[in-house]
Design an enzyme around this catalytic site. Structure first.
Site, mmCIF file in Angstrom:
data_model
loop_
_atom_site.group_PDB
_atom_site.id
_atom_site.type_symbol
_atom_site.label_atom_id
_atom_site.label_comp_id
_atom_site.label_asym_id
_atom_site.label_seq_id
_atom_site.Cartn_x
_atom_site.Cartn_y
_atom_site.Cartn_z
ATOM 1 N N ARG A 1 0.860 -1.192 0.000
ATOM 2 C CA ARG A 1 0.000 0.000 0.000
ATOM 3 C C ARG A 1 0.894 1.239 0.000
ATOM 4 N NH1 ARG A 1 -1.405 2.480 4.650
ATOM 5 N NH2 ARG A 1 -1.487 0.601 5.912
ATOM 6 N N HIS B 1 -3.777 4.105 4.841
ATOM 7 C CA HIS B 1 -4.849 3.109 4.928
ATOM 8 C C HIS B 1 -6.153 3.731 4.437
ATOM 9 C CE1 HIS B 1 -7.370 -0.107 6.410
ATOM 10 N NE2 HIS B 1 -8.057 0.756 7.122
ATOM 11 N N TYR C 1 4.210 5.461 11.319
ATOM 12 C CA TYR C 1 4.502 4.078 11.705
ATOM 13 C C TYR C 1 5.363 3.309 10.694
ATOM 14 C CZ TYR C 1 0.332 3.312 8.746
ATOM 15 O OH TYR C 1 -0.579 3.320 7.716
#
Length: 384
Positions: free
Chosen positions: A277, A281, A290
């Site tokens: 990805r 998200h 993160y």
């Protein structure tokens, strides 16, 4: 929803299962099926041969470009306040277009909320998708017309729906198959594991297509499993395959094989599309909190569109006129999407009560009346 019946008999002849994919062993399974390298080199795989014409390759390239453009426009529209939320597919175009193009007309897809590329392959109008994220409709397309179910927000729930639908296909004797999409995070959900159990025991014609994009929101895949996800299939008694999720040709070939395997009465298959990805998200997420920038940069070199364009150019299968035409079509799509979203009328707020039940319901009627009275009180207040 009803399962479509056809008079077609299920095939008796089953496609051969590659020895390396039988569920009796895991050590011999291939790590990654690839037919197009990141450098744009065409390679062969003994278990997944694929013959393509230049026209088919150009068509796949067009799909990848247009799907990415649509996704980019949707992300921008959300940032401009035109959409409530958007779940980008950036980086996962090849997994979705390859698997979507592998489906036959009668096959049925059960998506999550990120399968915009599969929706494109099933001829769902992109504006239908954006209407849902704008909050003016609940999907807007007829699932039984497109054979593409409505988006499912509940994580993993659609795998059970897909399995039940596939079991219905078997009882109808139809020569179709089902494909259920989910992510690496959903693979830890109980629903997915229950779907695996039912599909295996009932030999359901369903393909479980897991897009492992490496991150379940902010949690890496390594916190969920100690083995590659595709190997989980062996524990349930059916084959699992890991495919290069950024390789549209490999995704097409493997999914085509898996669907044929399922529709021929051999039961389910798990495909793990190993991809990444590239974006957040959803637009409510900040991946810089993160994950490392170096990781994202490394995956840019595996871009699914660039590698197919390299092949087309290297083999002389497309000229500048073709690429310019695709770019022009991309611009037109972007314009249509922007204008279409901004011109969507606000929905009647009472519509939400209209489709709770198929027949009139006293309690819903009472709730609708209370809401209408409540909303009218604001208008009355403005007049004083």
């Amino acid at each position: 929803m009803t399962v479509k019946s056809t008079a077609r008999a299920r095939k008796k002849a089953a496609p051969a299962v590659p020895d390396t994919l039988r569920a009796t062993g895991t050590d011999a399974q291939p790590e990654l099926v690839q037919l197009l390298t990141p450098e744009g080199e065409r390679v062969e795989h003994p278990d997944y041969p694929l013959t393509t014409t230049p026209e088919e390759l150009r068509s796949l390239y067009r799909d990848l470009v247009l799907v990415r453009r649509f996704d980019g426009e949707a992300t921008a529209l959300q940032r401009q306040g035109e959409l409530g939320l958007w779940a980008s597919l950036l980086g996962q175009e090849a997994a979705q277009v390859g698997s979507g193009r592998a489906m036959r007309t009668g096959d049925y897809a059960f998506p999550t909320y990120r399968e915009h590329g599969v929706a494109w392959c099933r001829d769902v109008d992109p504006l239908n998708l954006l209407g849902m994220f704008r909050g003016v409709n609940h999907g807007g397309w007829d699932p039984n017309e497109k054979n593409f179910h409505l988006y499912t927000i509940v994580i993993g729930a659609q795998t059970l729906h897909a399995t039940g639908y596939a079991m219905g296909i078997t009882k109808d004797g139809a020569d179709d198959a089902v494909i259920a999409y989910f992510g690496d995070g959903a693979s830890s959900q109980g629903d997915v594991n229950e779907a695996f159990t039912f599909a295996s025991v009932y030999n359901a014609p369903v393909v479980f297509f897991c897009q492992n994009n490496q991150w379940a929101i902010s949690e890496p895949t390594t916190t969920q499993t100690k083995i590659p996800l595709y190997r989980r299939a062996s524990g349930f008694g059916f084959p699992g395959v890991r495919v290069d999720g950024n390789d549209v040709l490999a995704c097409l070939a493997v999914t085509r094989w898996a669907l044929d395997h399922a529709r021929s009465g051999n039961g389910p298959v798990l495909i793990e599309a190993f991809t990444y990805r590239m974006g957040a998200h959803t637009t409510s997420d900040d991946p810089t909190r993160y994950r490392l920038a170096e990781e994202t940069e490394a995956w840019k070199a595996k871009d699914p569109i660039l590698r197919l364009r390299t092949l087309l150019e290297k083999e002389g299968l497309a000229d500048e006129e073709f690429f310019a035409a695709v770019d022009a079509e991309s611009e037109q799509l972007g314009l249509r999407v922007r204008e279409g979203v901004r011109s969507m009328p606000d929905p009647d707020p009472t519509l939400i009560f209209d489709h709770v039940y198929s027949e009139p319901h006293a309690l819903v009627d009472e709730e609708r009346a209370e809401y209408v009275e409540y909303a009218a009180s604001f208008e009355a207040g403005e007049n004083h």
